[in-house]
Write a protein that holds these residues in place. Structure first.
Motif, short mmCIF file in Angstrom:
data_model
loop_
_atom_site.label_atom_id
_atom_site.label_comp_id
_atom_site.label_asym_id
_atom_site.label_seq_id
_atom_site.Cartn_x
_atom_site.Cartn_y
_atom_site.Cartn_z
N ILE A 1 70.92 51.78 73.75
CA ILE A 1 71.94 52.67 74.32
C ILE A 1 71.33 54.05 74.54
N GLY A 2 71.59 54.62 75.70
CA GLY A 2 71.04 55.92 76.04
C GLY A 2 72.04 56.79 76.79
N PHE A 3 71.52 57.75 77.51
CA PHE A 3 72.31 58.81 78.14
C PHE A 3 73.37 58.26 79.10
N VAL A 4 72.99 57.35 79.98
CA VAL A 4 73.93 56.84 80.98
C VAL A 4 75.01 55.98 80.32
N ASP A 5 74.64 55.25 79.28
CA ASP A 5 75.63 54.45 78.56
C ASP A 5 76.71 55.35 77.96
N LEU A 6 76.30 56.45 77.34
CA LEU A 6 77.29 57.37 76.78
C LEU A 6 78.15 57.96 77.88
N ALA A 7 77.53 58.30 79.01
CA ALA A 7 78.29 58.86 80.13
C ALA A 7 79.32 57.87 80.65
N ALA A 8 79.00 56.58 80.60
CA ALA A 8 79.88 55.54 81.14
C ALA A 8 80.89 55.01 80.13
N CYS A 9 81.01 55.64 78.97
CA CYS A 9 81.79 55.08 77.87
C CYS A 9 83.24 54.80 78.24
N GLU A 10 83.81 55.57 79.17
CA GLU A 10 85.22 55.35 79.50
C GLU A 10 85.45 53.99 80.15
N PHE A 11 84.36 53.35 80.62
CA PHE A 11 84.50 52.03 81.23
C PHE A 11 84.29 50.92 80.21
N SER A 12 84.31 51.30 78.92
CA SER A 12 84.29 50.30 77.86
C SER A 12 85.73 50.15 77.35
N ARG A 13 86.03 50.66 76.19
CA ARG A 13 87.36 50.43 75.60
C ARG A 13 88.48 51.07 76.41
N TRP A 14 88.26 52.24 76.93
CA TRP A 14 89.32 52.94 77.67
C TRP A 14 89.76 52.15 78.89
N LEU A 15 88.82 51.61 79.63
CA LEU A 15 89.16 50.86 80.83
C LEU A 15 90.03 49.64 80.48
N GLY A 16 89.61 48.88 79.48
CA GLY A 16 90.37 47.70 79.10
C GLY A 16 91.78 48.03 78.64
N VAL A 17 91.93 49.11 77.89
CA VAL A 17 93.25 49.52 77.42
C VAL A 17 94.12 49.97 78.59
N CYS A 18 93.55 50.74 79.51
CA CYS A 18 94.31 51.19 80.68
C CYS A 18 94.72 49.99 81.55
N GLU A 19 93.84 49.01 81.67
CA GLU A 19 94.19 47.81 82.43
C GLU A 19 95.40 47.11 81.81
N GLU A 20 95.42 47.04 80.48
CA GLU A 20 96.54 46.38 79.80
C GLU A 20 97.84 47.15 80.01
N ILE A 21 97.78 48.47 79.95
CA ILE A 21 98.99 49.29 80.09
C ILE A 21 99.56 49.21 81.50
N THR A 22 98.67 49.29 82.49
CA THR A 22 99.11 49.41 83.88
C THR A 22 99.19 48.09 84.63
N GLY A 23 98.52 47.06 84.12
CA GLY A 23 98.47 45.79 84.84
C GLY A 23 97.50 45.80 86.01
N VAL A 24 96.69 46.85 86.12
CA VAL A 24 95.69 46.96 87.19
C VAL A 24 94.37 46.40 86.67
N SER A 25 93.80 45.44 87.39
CA SER A 25 92.54 44.82 86.98
C SER A 25 91.41 45.35 87.85
N LEU A 26 90.44 46.03 87.23
CA LEU A 26 89.33 46.62 87.98
C LEU A 26 88.01 45.91 87.73
N VAL A 27 87.78 45.46 86.51
CA VAL A 27 86.49 44.84 86.16
C VAL A 27 86.74 43.43 85.64
N THR A 28 86.33 42.43 86.42
CA THR A 28 86.49 41.03 86.03
C THR A 28 85.13 40.36 85.90
N GLU A 29 85.10 39.24 85.21
CA GLU A 29 83.88 38.47 85.04
C GLU A 29 83.33 38.00 86.39
#
Length: 231
Positions: free
Chosen positions: A153-181
């Motif tokens: 893990i490095g600089f860009v990973d830390l910068a992108a952190c909102e697309f880890s747990r935050w993204l998944g939680v926001c998807e659950e709240i809003t029903g909007v799916s942005l990142v799928t397998e």
């Protein structure tokens, strides 16, 4: 370690802020002990306003009598001020590229991501299209790599952190799916592995608590997003 580096370290942050997480994660990757001072962003403290009078935002890093603001700048400061594993690459070109992609995330991804989650109708469709185009560029950066910088893990990973747990939680709240397998398999895998890292997990908000926090603020987020739309 120099006397300056040994000075007490504090982070003025907010529990549900991915930008605060960046500062904490950088310190944990370097093995730097710190105190987290949680801020009420609806009633900002004199401590925050004194140390970040320009933007009045978290995070703020307090290192002895020095204050450092803005999460990407804090990450670079931590990397340079303290011993421990490097957060930015040593190679000048790789370092420049890491800075480029971190700025890309802040300049091109954060707001479209936010607006895709909290708007609706035609405006939302446009922001979903925009953020998915940016996600495709990030997806390409993960080809053949576990993390954006390679195996660690490095600089860009830390910068992108909102697309880890935050993204998944926001998807659950809003029903909007942005990142799928199917659409972004590398980015989805990265999000899971990032949050699973022991040092990262130690300063990652609990998913259930984060879900409660963001759900409680849903109406406010939607109003804020609406106010940002073109008139």
């Amino acid at each position: 370690m120099s006397p300056a580096a040994a000075a007490a370290v504090k982070v003025i942050g907010a529990y549900d802020s991915p930008f605060s997480h960046r500062a904490e994660a950088a310190l944990r990757l370097k093995g730097v002990p710190y105190e987290l001072v949680l801020e009420d962003l609806h009633n900002k403290s004199d401590l925050l306003l004194t140390h970040n009078p320009v933007h009045k935002k978290v995070p703020v890093l307090l290192h002895g009598d020095r204050a450092v603001c803005e999460s990407l700048i804090i990450m670079e400061y931590v990397d340079e001020a303290f011993d421990g594993p490097a957060i930015l690459p040593a190679d000048p070109h790789e370092r420049a590229m890491a800075r480029f992609w971190a700025r890309f995330i802040d300049d091109k991804c954060s707001e479209p991501f936010w607006l895709a989650m909290w708007t609706d109708g035609e405006a939302q469709k446009g922001y979903i299209k925009e953020i998915k185009e940016s996600f495709a560029l990030l997806e390409a950066q993960l080809e053949g790599k576990r993390f954006f910088g390679g195996d660690a893990i490095g600089f860009v990973d830390l910068a992108a952190c909102e697309f880890s747990r935050w993204l998944g939680v926001c998807e659950e709240i809003t029903g909007v799916s942005l990142v799928t397998e199917e659409e972004f398999p590398r980015l989805q895998r990265w999000a899971v592995e990032y949050a699973a890292d022991e040092k990262i997990g130690a300063c990652m908000p609990d998913r259930a608590v984060l879900l409660d926090h963001l759900t409680a603020e849903k109406e406010m987020f939607m109003a804020m997003a609406k106010s940002r739309l073109p008139k």
